[in-house]
Design a protein around this motif. Structure first.
Motif, PDB file in Angstrom:
ATOM      1  N   THR A 137      21.490   1.185 -14.470  1.00 18.56           N
ATOM      2  CA  THR A 137      21.541   1.635 -15.854  1.00 18.56           C
ATOM      3  C   THR A 137      20.135   1.807 -16.409  1.00 18.56           C
ATOM      4  O   THR A 137      19.840   2.798 -17.087  1.00 18.56           O
ATOM      5  CB  THR A 137      22.344   0.633 -16.713  1.00 18.56           C
ATOM      6  OG1 THR A 137      23.652   0.496 -16.153  1.00 18.56           O
ATOM      7  CG2 THR A 137      22.450   1.089 -18.146  1.00 18.56           C
ATOM      8  N   ALA A 138      19.247   0.854 -16.105  1.00 20.23           N
ATOM      9  CA  ALA A 138      17.859   0.945 -16.570  1.00 20.23           C
ATOM     10  C   ALA A 138      17.162   2.163 -15.965  1.00 20.23           C
ATOM     11  O   ALA A 138      16.391   2.849 -16.647  1.00 20.23           O
ATOM     12  CB  ALA A 138      17.094  -0.331 -16.226  1.00 20.23           C
TER      13      ALA A 138
ATOM     14  N   GLY B  21      32.112  -7.433 -19.109  1.00 12.57           N
ATOM     15  CA  GLY B  21      32.243  -8.769 -19.689  1.00 12.57           C
ATOM     16  C   GLY B  21      30.878  -9.319 -20.044  1.00 12.57           C
ATOM     17  O   GLY B  21      29.848  -8.632 -19.934  1.00 12.57           O
ATOM     18  N   GLU B  22      30.858 -10.570 -20.457  1.00 10.85           N
ATOM     19  CA  GLU B  22      29.612 -11.195 -20.914  1.00 10.85           C
ATOM     20  C   GLU B  22      28.547 -11.265 -19.821  1.00 10.85           C
ATOM     21  O   GLU B  22      27.371 -11.029 -20.084  1.00 10.85           O
ATOM     22  CB  GLU B  22      29.891 -12.594 -21.476  1.00 10.85           C
ATOM     23  CG  GLU B  22      30.664 -12.596 -22.789  1.00 10.85           C
ATOM     24  CD  GLU B  22      29.920 -11.942 -23.940  1.00 10.85           C
ATOM     25  OE1 GLU B  22      28.668 -11.950 -23.964  1.00 10.85           O
ATOM     26  OE2 GLU B  22      30.596 -11.397 -24.835  1.00 10.85           O
TER      27      GLU B  22
ATOM     28  N   LYS C 133      24.887  -9.446 -19.865  1.00  7.78           N
ATOM     29  CA  LYS C 133      23.620 -10.165 -19.683  1.00  7.78           C
ATOM     30  C   LYS C 133      22.734  -9.454 -18.652  1.00  7.78           C
ATOM     31  O   LYS C 133      21.540  -9.256 -18.883  1.00  7.78           O
ATOM     32  CB  LYS C 133      23.900 -11.610 -19.259  1.00  7.78           C
ATOM     33  CG  LYS C 133      22.667 -12.487 -19.192  1.00  7.78           C
ATOM     34  CD  LYS C 133      23.061 -13.922 -18.865  1.00  7.78           C
ATOM     35  CE  LYS C 133      21.905 -14.873 -18.937  1.00  7.78           C
ATOM     36  NZ  LYS C 133      20.946 -14.786 -17.896  1.00  7.78           N
ATOM     37  N   LEU C 134      23.318  -9.051 -17.527  1.00 13.93           N
ATOM     38  CA  LEU C 134      22.564  -8.315 -16.505  1.00 13.93           C
ATOM     39  C   LEU C 134      22.019  -6.994 -17.053  1.00 13.93           C
ATOM     40  O   LEU C 134      20.846  -6.655 -16.865  1.00 13.93           O
ATOM     41  CB  LEU C 134      23.451  -8.006 -15.292  1.00 13.93           C
ATOM     42  CG  LEU C 134      23.847  -9.153 -14.390  1.00 13.93           C
ATOM     43  CD1 LEU C 134      24.921  -8.699 -13.406  1.00 13.93           C
ATOM     44  CD2 LEU C 134      22.633  -9.676 -13.639  1.00 13.93           C
ATOM     45  N   LEU C 135      22.884  -6.257 -17.726  1.00 15.07           N
ATOM     46  CA  LEU C 135      22.497  -4.956 -18.281  1.00 15.07           C
ATOM     47  C   LEU C 135      21.381  -5.094 -19.305  1.00 15.07           C
ATOM     48  O   LEU C 135      20.387  -4.357 -19.271  1.00 15.07           O
ATOM     49  CB  LEU C 135      23.702  -4.273 -18.923  1.00 15.07           C
ATOM     50  CG  LEU C 135      24.800  -3.794 -17.985  1.00 15.07           C
ATOM     51  CD1 LEU C 135      26.061  -3.485 -18.776  1.00 15.07           C
ATOM     52  CD2 LEU C 135      24.332  -2.596 -17.186  1.00 15.07           C
ATOM     53  N   THR C 136      21.551  -6.028 -20.228  1.00 13.69           N
ATOM     54  CA  THR C 136      20.567  -6.215 -21.297  1.00 13.69           C
ATOM     55  C   THR C 136      19.212  -6.593 -20.726  1.00 13.69           C
ATOM     56  O   THR C 136      18.176  -6.031 -21.126  1.00 13.69           O
ATOM     57  CB  THR C 136      21.049  -7.283 -22.296  1.00 13.69           C
ATOM     58  OG1 THR C 136      22.299  -6.841 -22.845  1.00 13.69           O
ATOM     59  CG2 THR C 136      20.058  -7.485 -23.422  1.00 13.69           C
TER      60      THR C 136
END
Length: 180
Positions: free
Chosen positions: A130-131, A156-157, A161-164
């Motif tokens: 995604t990044a 999910g959460e 967290k990984l994406l952010t």
């Protein structure tokens, strides 16, 4: 004229930019702001939804069909009585009538009207990639200012967290929202 403005654009059609735009329009309106909505392109359905969300007429801005001067004139004339202008993009940010130029794209309008862009990204079934995808959108045209992203189809959460972490580390822009 310096009316605050933001464009909600996406990586491609079907990514959720209309839903995101409507949520933002409704939220800003409920907060008591006078919001003016716009849609890039000749769409008539999305502007009718914008009008319901803001209780104010929405306008189309299509620099390919109307010309740059007419888009600029219409935006300046109709945004004078608002606190913020929210522009919903068309298709993907760089999609227009040409495979190698901005003509008819959301990017062309963002540059013309100096609008920062919030990019809506379908992050389903991706993590660090995604990044990388967002980095491509950031670097294709340095005159486009992507100020943040909204991640859609997050699993999910722990996925969020990984994406952010990836997006904020590699792209140096905030994740402004998400949809599971």
């Amino acid at each position: 004229m310096s009316i605050p403005r933001i464009m909600i654009s996406g990586t491609h059609s079907g990514v959720g930019k209309t839903s995101v735009t409507l949520a933002i329009l409704a939220g800003l309106t409920r907060a008591g702001l006078r919001v003016r909505a716009y849609k890039v392109g000749p769409d008539y359905i999305d502007p009718s939804y914008h009008t319901v969300a803001t209780n104010r007429a929405s306008h189309n801005l299509d620099e390919w069909m109307m010309g740059k001067d007419a888009c600029q004139w219409l935006f300046e004339k109709t945004s004078q009585d608002c606190d913020i202008a929210v522009i919903e993009g068309v298709m993907g940010l760089f999609d227009g009538v040409s495979p190698t130029a901005d003509e008819g794209s959301s990017a062309a309008l963002a540059k013309l009207l100096k609008i920062p862009v919030i990019l809506v990204v379908d992050a389903g079934k991706m993590a660090r990639s995604t990044a990388a995808m967002i980095k491509g959108y950031q670097t294709l045209d340095p005159d486009i200012h992507i100020c943040g992203v909204i991640l859609n189809k997050v699993a999910g959460e722990s996925h969020l967290k990984l994406l952010t972490e990836a997006v904020e580390a590699y792209n140096r822009i905030p994740v402004l929202g998400t949809r599971f």
